[in-house]
Design a protein around this motif. Structure first.
Motif, PDB file in Angstrom:
ATOM      1  N   ARG A  71      58.158  68.833  16.302  1.00 59.35           N
ATOM      2  CA  ARG A  71      58.178  69.108  14.852  1.00 59.35           C
ATOM      3  C   ARG A  71      59.595  69.035  14.290  1.00 59.35           C
ATOM      4  O   ARG A  71      59.804  68.569  13.172  1.00 59.35           O
ATOM      5  CB  ARG A  71      57.577  70.486  14.578  1.00 59.35           C
ATOM      6  CG  ARG A  71      56.092  70.544  14.811  1.00 59.35           C
ATOM      7  CD  ARG A  71      55.581  71.941  14.575  1.00 59.35           C
ATOM      8  NE  ARG A  71      54.156  72.052  14.857  1.00 59.35           N
ATOM      9  CZ  ARG A  71      53.500  73.192  14.886  1.00 59.35           C
ATOM     10  NH1 ARG A  71      54.143  74.328  14.636  1.00 59.35           N
ATOM     11  NH2 ARG A  71      52.222  73.219  15.157  1.00 59.35           N
ATOM     12  N   HIS A  73      62.016  67.101  15.439  1.00 56.76           N
ATOM     13  CA  HIS A  73      62.347  65.676  15.348  1.00 56.76           C
ATOM     14  C   HIS A  73      61.653  65.019  14.154  1.00 56.76           C
ATOM     15  O   HIS A  73      62.252  64.190  13.464  1.00 56.76           O
ATOM     16  CB  HIS A  73      61.970  64.962  16.640  1.00 56.76           C
ATOM     17  CG  HIS A  73      62.860  65.330  17.777  1.00 56.76           C
ATOM     18  ND1 HIS A  73      62.444  65.270  19.083  1.00 56.76           N
ATOM     19  CD2 HIS A  73      64.143  65.764  17.822  1.00 56.76           C
ATOM     20  CE1 HIS A  73      63.433  65.644  19.878  1.00 56.76           C
ATOM     21  NE2 HIS A  73      64.469  65.963  19.125  1.00 56.76           N
ATOM     22  N   GLU A  74      60.404  65.409  13.902  1.00 50.64           N
ATOM     23  CA  GLU A  74      59.688  64.891  12.728  1.00 50.64           C
ATOM     24  C   GLU A  74      60.407  65.298  11.451  1.00 50.64           C
ATOM     25  O   GLU A  74      60.543  64.494  10.519  1.00 50.64           O
ATOM     26  CB  GLU A  74      58.247  65.388  12.723  1.00 50.64           C
ATOM     27  CG  GLU A  74      57.396  64.773  13.809  1.00 50.64           C
ATOM     28  CD  GLU A  74      56.022  65.425  13.945  1.00 50.64           C
ATOM     29  OE1 GLU A  74      55.768  66.477  13.291  1.00 50.64           O
ATOM     30  OE2 GLU A  74      55.209  64.894  14.720  1.00 50.64           O
ATOM     31  N   ASN A  77      63.520  63.158  11.038  1.00 47.69           N
ATOM     32  CA  ASN A  77      63.160  61.797  10.638  1.00 47.69           C
ATOM     33  C   ASN A  77      62.742  61.726   9.179  1.00 47.69           C
ATOM     34  O   ASN A  77      63.145  60.812   8.453  1.00 47.69           O
ATOM     35  CB  ASN A  77      62.050  61.250  11.540  1.00 47.69           C
ATOM     36  CG  ASN A  77      62.550  60.950  12.932  1.00 47.69           C
ATOM     37  OD1 ASN A  77      63.716  60.646  13.144  1.00 47.69           O
ATOM     38  ND2 ASN A  77      61.657  61.039  13.902  1.00 47.69           N
TER      39      ASN A  77
END
Length: 86
Positions: A71, A73-74, A77
């Motif tokens: 989550r 990393h999401e 991004n």
């Protein structure tokens, strides 16, 4: 870590993401990374858009360390995409 993000120098949602990208690149232990993210979260006044990957915050479903990192990393991004649209 798989993700190596360019330094995000602009401010999104009132917080600078550069320290988060730097943490992501430098901290290799997942538990230590989550601890460092929590310190950042605390110091930034508990931004709501970070709640989904803060270990002590209530979650809608079962989570573990790997899910919280995913989550995170999401989040990075998505924030990076928003910066590119500015």
């Amino acid at each position: 870590m798989i993700y190596s993000l360019y330094p995000l120098l602009k401010v999104v949602s009132g917080i600078s993401l550069h320290p988060l990208s730097k943490l992501n690149d430098e901290v290799t232990d997942d538990k230590k990374l989550l601890d460092e993210i929590e310190k950042f979260y605390d110091n930034q006044g508990y931004p709501e858009d970070m709640n989904t990957f803060i270990e002590y915050m209530p979650q809608d479903s079962y989570t573990n360390c790997k899910i919280l990192i995913l989550r995170f990393h999401e989040f990075l991004n998505l924030e990076g995409e928003q910066l590119r649209l500015i």
